[in-house]
Design an enzyme around this catalytic site. Structure first.
Site, short mmCIF file in Angstrom:
data_model
loop_
_atom_site.label_atom_id
_atom_site.label_comp_id
_atom_site.label_asym_id
_atom_site.label_seq_id
_atom_site.Cartn_x
_atom_site.Cartn_y
_atom_site.Cartn_z
N ARG A 133 -1.70 9.04 11.43
CA ARG A 133 -2.39 7.78 11.67
C ARG A 133 -3.48 8.00 12.71
O ARG A 133 -3.26 8.63 13.75
CB ARG A 133 -1.37 6.76 12.19
CG ARG A 133 -1.91 5.35 12.40
CD ARG A 133 -1.68 4.48 11.21
NE ARG A 133 -2.04 3.09 11.51
CZ ARG A 133 -1.19 2.19 11.99
NH1 ARG A 133 0.07 2.52 12.23
NH2 ARG A 133 -1.59 0.95 12.21
N GLU A 175 -5.62 6.78 7.83
CA GLU A 175 -4.78 7.97 7.76
C GLU A 175 -5.65 9.20 7.58
O GLU A 175 -6.47 9.26 6.65
CB GLU A 175 -3.81 7.86 6.59
CG GLU A 175 -2.67 8.85 6.62
CD GLU A 175 -1.50 8.38 7.45
OE1 GLU A 175 -0.52 9.15 7.57
OE2 GLU A 175 -1.54 7.26 7.98
N LYS A 214 7.64 -0.62 6.77
CA LYS A 214 7.48 0.68 6.10
C LYS A 214 8.75 0.95 5.30
O LYS A 214 9.86 0.85 5.82
CB LYS A 214 7.20 1.80 7.10
CG LYS A 214 8.22 1.96 8.22
CD LYS A 214 7.78 3.05 9.17
CE LYS A 214 8.75 3.17 10.34
NZ LYS A 214 8.32 4.21 11.32
N GLU A 251 0.86 -1.18 0.00
CA GLU A 251 0.00 0.00 0.00
C GLU A 251 0.89 1.23 0.00
O GLU A 251 2.06 1.18 0.40
CB GLU A 251 -0.88 0.05 1.26
CG GLU A 251 -1.87 -1.06 1.44
CD GLU A 251 -2.60 -0.91 2.77
OE1 GLU A 251 -3.40 0.03 2.90
OE2 GLU A 251 -2.35 -1.73 3.67
N LYS A 263 2.21 4.62 1.60
CA LYS A 263 2.33 5.20 2.94
C LYS A 263 1.98 6.68 2.82
O LYS A 263 2.80 7.49 2.40
CB LYS A 263 3.74 5.02 3.51
CG LYS A 263 3.85 5.43 4.97
CD LYS A 263 5.25 5.20 5.50
CE LYS A 263 5.28 5.41 7.01
NZ LYS A 263 4.79 6.71 7.45
#
Length: 533
Positions: free
Chosen positions: A232, A272, A394, A225, A227
């Site tokens: 968050r 997010e 990440k 996905e 970032k």
């Protein structure tokens, strides 16, 4: 109060995490209710004492000491509470016992504002320097003793013989002094009921992806996905209410009423928070305009509209999905979203890839798309609290860098209160008169080692040209290499630009200030990204 003061002092001078945990466990075991719960609330930032402010403390100490002496002492020490604790003069004949922690909190909540100076002065007279330091930090909300809220909750969980995730989930349904929580922890009472309350569930976090970790990544085992460059959040909507939580478990509902209004469902979602206009994600600088506001105007909501890009689903109604693998949770999230269609929300896109090389090419385009990078998640990973190595990664885009000139320095807080550790840096631009001038472009307070901090602190003291309260202006001769994640236009800064997450990479003592970068270097980065978009 003396016991709490002793705890704070030991926490300040205890560097190790395990040693701090031991001190906190001792506090929970050795102190009675409600003192131990009040202390826990103070350490976690949950103790809201709105009656005493730093200005009141300054006014109070001005009646007892010479203002010039206090000003010089404060400039040298760098911390208001520590300065007052040390400089407060003893008063002959005072024989009052020191106040208890619960007594202090109760009195602050009930004493009229006009009587507060006399109340505080009496306590300061009765306490020693350690007690005065703890009192001032408590009443002004300035506790910085190297203990995060997470560490305090971990200590409570260790002491209770419970998992920290269980404490986290109970936390937001309780209020200081946490009598029911301590009763449960000691086995004297039931687990506090909260099934229908909008409580925070600990987030699952990702590890930074290093080059050796790429060998574990594959299209059959992982999902990718984007970032996104927002903050968050967790959306918790239950029969007992709704709440929007930040990553750090702070309830930020009041700042985003339009999101709260859209949570007309029963679920707990992970996503997010972004400023979005016509489906396009705005720069993080736009979101910053909405952050840390207790009240947001209708105009701000209209000019900076927010939405949530959903990543994951923790609860579907009363059903806990966290033990399911990621693919199953994603399928539930997609089905729920198609059925519910909540306003101001959409789904984070899953990015198909055939190989790691393909992923690297996708990541390379992240900067041009104004995205932080990639998230890589194992298809079979459950949703577990904290960082679970090997489950989520990440993979951020490489940072940008500039050589800048140090312009101003300010003392830090807590253990850094005696050091100049917050640094404002600038770049060169034309001054309109045929020459060049330095303009500030950012502030950094991380990235350097302890040894480098000692060196910079000494350099600042030896190269100060002016003082502005706690800030020192320095000779414009020291070059520092600064790395940052992104640059954006900003009307709030003299330079017209703002940097995202600036930090010091190294000291460039080998480089003259005249060879530092120009403002045009950063402006070109912004213009280049805008052209790509």
């Amino acid at each position: 109060m003396p016991a709490f003061a002793a705890l704070l002092e030991r926490l300040v001078f205890t560097p190790g995490r395990n040693a701090k945990l031991a001190l906190l466990r001792g506090w929970f075991a050795g102190q009675p209710d409600p003192d131990r719960g009040i202390g826990l609330a103070a350490l976690t930032g949950e103790l809201a004492l709105r009656t005493a402010k730093p200005a009141l403390v300054r006014e109070l100490v001005a009646t007892r000491t010479d203002p010039a002496l206090f000003r010089l002492s404060y400039d040298y020490v760098g911390d208001l509470a520590e300065t007052v604790a040390l400089i407060w003069p003893a008063r002959a004949g005072v024989n009052a016992p020191p106040p208890g922690l619960a007594e202090v909190v109760a009195a602050l909540e009930t004493t009229p504002k006009a009587d507060l100076p006399a109340l505080l002065a009496g306590w300061l007279d009765a306490l020693d320097a350690t007690g005065r330091l703890a009192l001032i930090k408590l009443v002004t909300g300035g506790l910085r003793v190297g203990v995060s809220a997470r560490l305090a909750k971990t200590a409570l969980a260790d002491w209770a013989g419970q998992d920290v995730a269980a404490v986290e989930e109970l936390w937001h349904g309780q209020r200081p002094p946490y009598l029911a929580l301590f009763a449960w922890a000691e086995g004297r009472g039931p687990r506090p009921a909260q099934q229908d309350l909008p409580v925070f569930r600990p987030l699952m976090l990702a590890h930074p992806l290093e080059a050796p970790d790429l060998a574990e990544i594959g299209p059959s085992t992982h999902r990718a996905e984007w970032k996104w460059d927002g903050i968050r959040v967790q959306l918790s909507a239950m029969p007992g209410g709704r709440a929007l939580f930040s990553r750090g478990a702070e309830d930020i509902s009041a700042g985003f009423p339009e999101i709260l209004a859209a949570m007309d469902f029963h679920a707990v979602l992970d996503g997010e928070l972004l400023v979005m206009r016509d489906g396009a994600v705005a720069p993080f600088a736009d979101l910053q305009q909405r952050l840390n506001r207790k009240v947001v105007t209708a105009r701000m909501q209209a000019t900076h509209p927010v939405g949530v890009r959903l990543y994951d689903m923790l609860f579907d109604g009363a059903e806990d999905l966290r033990a399911l693998p990621f693919d199953a949770r994603r399928a539930r999230l997609e089905a729920w979203f198609a059925r519910t269609r909540p306003a101001r929300m959409d789904l984070s896109e899953l990015i198909p890839f055939a190989s790691v090389a393909a992923l690297e090419a996708i990541r390379a385009g992240a900067r041009e798309a104004a995205i932080e990078g990639l998230m890589l998640k194992r298809a079979d990973s459950d949703y577990a609290a904290g960082r679970q190595r090997g489950k989520w990664w990440k993979w951020k885009r490489a940072p940008l860098g500039i050589d800048a000139v140090l312009m101003y320095a300010q003392r830090g807080h807590g253990k850094r209160s005696s050091f100049y550790s917050d640094f404002t840096f600038g770049l060169w631009r034309a001054d309109g008169q045929g020459g060049e001038e330095l303009v500030p472009v950012g502030k950094a307070y991380s990235g350097y080692t302890d040894q480098e901090l000692l060196w910079i602190d000494r350099w600042v003291r030896n190269n100060t040209t002016s003082r502005f309260g706690p800030v020192r202006e320095v000779e414009k001769t020291l070059v520092i290499e600064v790395i940052f994640d992104a640059a954006q236009r900003s009307g709030r800064h003299k330079s017209g630009v703002a940097l995202r997450f600036p930090r010091i990479a190294r000291l460039r003592t080998d480089k003259p200030a005249a060879e530092a970068d120009r403002l045009a270097t950063v402006e070109a980065l912004i213009d280049g990204e805008a052209a790509e978009d």
